[in-house]
Scaffold this motif. Structure first.
Motif, mmCIF file in Angstrom:
data_model
loop_
_atom_site.group_PDB
_atom_site.id
_atom_site.type_symbol
_atom_site.label_atom_id
_atom_site.label_comp_id
_atom_site.label_asym_id
_atom_site.label_seq_id
_atom_site.Cartn_x
_atom_site.Cartn_y
_atom_site.Cartn_z
ATOM 1 N N ARG A 83 0.831 -1.202 0.000
ATOM 2 C CA ARG A 83 0.000 0.000 0.000
ATOM 3 C C ARG A 83 0.868 1.256 0.000
ATOM 4 N NH1 ARG A 83 -5.219 -0.931 0.427
ATOM 5 N NH2 ARG A 83 -5.920 -2.949 1.213
ATOM 6 N N SER A 85 1.420 5.333 0.896
ATOM 7 C CA SER A 85 1.140 6.128 2.090
ATOM 8 C C SER A 85 1.000 7.589 1.693
ATOM 9 C CB SER A 85 2.276 5.974 3.105
ATOM 10 O OG SER A 85 2.097 6.873 4.191
ATOM 11 N N GLN A 474 -1.514 -0.111 -3.947
ATOM 12 C CA GLN A 474 -2.879 0.031 -3.470
ATOM 13 C C GLN A 474 -3.006 1.317 -2.652
ATOM 14 O OE1 GLN A 474 -3.230 -3.750 -1.334
ATOM 15 N NE2 GLN A 474 -4.625 -4.514 -2.906
ATOM 16 N N GLN A 477 -4.366 2.195 3.745
ATOM 17 C CA GLN A 477 -5.434 1.696 4.605
ATOM 18 C C GLN A 477 -6.122 2.838 5.347
ATOM 19 O OE1 GLN A 477 -6.403 -1.627 4.709
ATOM 20 N NE2 GLN A 477 -8.155 -0.721 5.776
ATOM 21 N N LYS A 478 -5.364 3.884 5.688
ATOM 22 C CA LYS A 478 -5.963 5.032 6.384
ATOM 23 C C LYS A 478 -7.052 5.683 5.538
ATOM 24 C CE LYS A 478 -1.968 6.374 9.230
ATOM 25 N NZ LYS A 478 -0.960 7.441 9.488
ATOM 26 N N LEU A 480 -8.907 4.132 3.297
ATOM 27 C CA LEU A 480 -10.043 3.214 3.307
ATOM 28 C C LEU A 480 -10.808 3.294 4.628
ATOM 29 C CD1 LEU A 480 -8.300 0.137 1.662
ATOM 30 C CD2 LEU A 480 -9.893 1.722 0.573
ATOM 31 N N ASP A 481 -10.089 3.559 5.712
ATOM 32 C CA ASP A 481 -10.718 3.612 7.030
ATOM 33 C C ASP A 481 -11.393 4.956 7.312
ATOM 34 O OD1 ASP A 481 -9.862 1.040 7.534
ATOM 35 O OD2 ASP A 481 -8.085 1.662 8.681
ATOM 36 N N THR A 484 -13.422 6.977 3.425
ATOM 37 C CA THR A 484 -13.969 5.831 2.703
ATOM 38 C C THR A 484 -14.753 6.224 1.459
ATOM 39 O OG1 THR A 484 -14.156 4.717 4.842
ATOM 40 C CG2 THR A 484 -15.291 3.710 2.965
#
Length: 509
Positions: A83, A85, A474, A477-478, A480-481, A484
């Motif tokens: 992923r 950043s 990708q 994750q942050k 996506l969290d 969103t």
């Protein structure tokens, strides 16, 4: 350029601390802070941020198939990108603060230009990893925009090009400024860097020459014919090292075990051998097994590189037997081995050669190509002491360099097709950046042009499908969290909702 690291390392650390805080006034009055915020201090923070991305990037070198690392199976070596950043954008909060703290007039022009360049640089490379990103609404957290919408990659690229052109104009109207650990505040050198970087951006947009509003070819030609760009190795955007604490070359042996696990790849070694290229003897050490059996250190046969896509268990057998070449001892033994750069004169010349082949400029591709090779070889020879341990009795003299570029194996095949010439140009660009850490340059060039050709082994490839290289990271994750809706909207509009490594972003279509 040489500079005193101690001062800049101190204020760089302070600046980075500031970048992580939300209350700027508190920092200015904090009795525990090492110094008060100022435009030069924040400038140092921004410049060190973009330059440190090139330091000791073993992951980038594995990703670019120039180095094998054997401590354990490495994701970068086997094509797992993971992923991206967005955390690296945080430092850009210092841009407006730097400008606000700068005095009016020519000084403010210089600091504003620097801010525009750093923003363009950071957003460009982030978009190159994933595609669409928060851009127009990015960095507005203090104004209440906590969930920024995504700009399309085309919008990002248009913004980046405009920021770079504005930066050049502002530097031209600026004055020498403080806080610059690379160029000492020399605005002419900054203009050269800004414009050379814009050429790099434009080449990445070569598939988009049909976009009338971007004016890719026209912008490229206007820069080459009318603006300052790199003129020699003295213009490289690079860090120079010294044998002082905190200032030593990233692979220097003191406290560094990296070289214990590295091997040369056949992607580099075999190409250098095929071209009778003496850089092999500056980049690598001979196999200790071969020399123990009496082979000469200047024999081409003493140098062995291996396929970086080989299954790790098979590589461990070779690694254990020690019949391979490691990187040259100078990288380990010299605290000031050589500078590392983000962008170089040699890279520029190869970009110009490519542009000439594509018909974007009228100057001869072969001249730019030859100049790029010479610049690379003279850079390497110039930073290598005259020691047999480091050049293995294959010294790159001016006479050798002249004979190399004139050889039939090396000369640009001007009567061949465009793809043949592009392969020669990109291959030489690849060879010129060995251990110099231009961040992910080899990966992005391979993704953009198909050159240099990288081996793919379905038995070891971590990408799915296993017969292809990944073309993007990708999303974080942050995102996506916590963002969103916006990231999902970007995924849907670009990739039909699929956040995987093989989706084709706009710049590659």
């Amino acid at each position: 350029m040489k500079f005193t690291w101690k001062k800049y390392l101190l204020i760089g650390v302070v600046g980075l601390t500031m970048g992580s805080c939300s209350n700027f006034e508190e920092i200015n009055t904090n009795p525990n802070a090492a110094t008060k915020a100022s435009a030069p201090l924040l400038a140092t923070t921004l410049i060190l941020d973009i330059s440190r991305n090139s330091l000791g990037s073993i992951g980038s070198m594995m990703n670019g198939k120039s180095i094998i690392r054997m401590e354990f199976p490495e994701n970068a070596q086997y094509n797992y990108l993971g992923r991206a950043s967005f955390d690296g954008l945080t430092v850009l909060n210092n841009v407006e603060k730097m400008i606000a703290l700068s005095p009016e007039g020519a000084y403010k022009n210089s600091y504003t230009a620097l801010g525009k360049f750093v923003k363009a640089y950071k957003f460009f490379w982030l978009s190159m990893q994933v595609g669409d990103i928060p851009y127009a609404e990015a960095l507005l957290g203090e104004k209440g925009t906590l969930n920024p919408a995504y700009s399309t990659q085309k919008e990002v690229m248009a913004g980046v090009l405009n920021e770079l052109e504005e930066a050049d104009k502002l530097f031209a109207a600026g004055i020498k400024f403080d806080g610059d650990p690379i160029y000492g505040g020399d605005i002419t050198k900054w203009r050269k860097f800004v414009n050379t970087f814009e050429l790099q951006v434009l080449l990445h947009l070569y598939r988009k020459t049909g976009e009338a509003d971007l004016k890719v070819k026209e912008r490229f030609n206007a820069i080459v014919t009318g603006k300052p760009i790199f003129e020699s190795n003295a213009d490289n955007f690079q860090l120079v090292y010294a044998d002082l604490a905190g200032q030593r070359y990233p692979f220097y042996k003191l406290g560094n075990t990296t070289r214990l696990y590295t091997m040369m790849t056949n992607v580099v070694v075999d190409k250098l051998k095929a071209l009778d290229d003496y850089r092999l003897f500056y980049y690598a050490d001979p196999s200790p097994v071969k020399t123990a059996k009496g082979a000469a250190v200047d024999s081409w046969d003493s140098y062995l590189g291996y396929d970086p896509s080989m299954v790790y268990a098979e590589l461990t057998t070779i690694f254990g037997g020690k019949d391979y070449s490691n990187v040259n001892s100078r990288y380990l033994e010299l605290a000031n081995a050589e500078p590392v750069y983000v962008l170089s004169y040699a890279m520029l010349k190869f970009m110009l050669a490519e542009a000439a082949v594509r018909g974007w400029i009228t100057s001869p591709a072969s001249t730019h190509y030859t100049d790029g090779i010479k610049a690379s070889m003279k850079f390497t020879a110039g930073f290598t002491p005259d020691n047999v341990l480091f050049h293995h009795n294959r010294k790159m003299t001016d006479a050798y360099i002249d004979s190399y570029v004139a050889s039939d194996k090396v000369k640009l095949k001007t009567t061949a097709g465009e793809q043949v010439q592009l392969e020669q140009i990109i291959t030489q660009r690849y060879l010129s950046t060995f251990m110099l850490h231009a961040p992910f340059d080899a990966y992005f060039e391979n993704r953009r042009t198909g050159f240099p050709v990288f081996p793919i082994n379905p038995k070891s490839n971590l990408n799915v499908p296993a017969d292809k290289l990944p073309v993007r990271w990708q999303y974080p994750q942050k995102e996506l969290d916590y963002n969103t809706a916006n990231v999902n909207s970007a995924l849907q509009s670009q990739y039909s909702g699929n956040d995987d490594f093989n989706q084709t972003m706009w710049i590659l279509k």
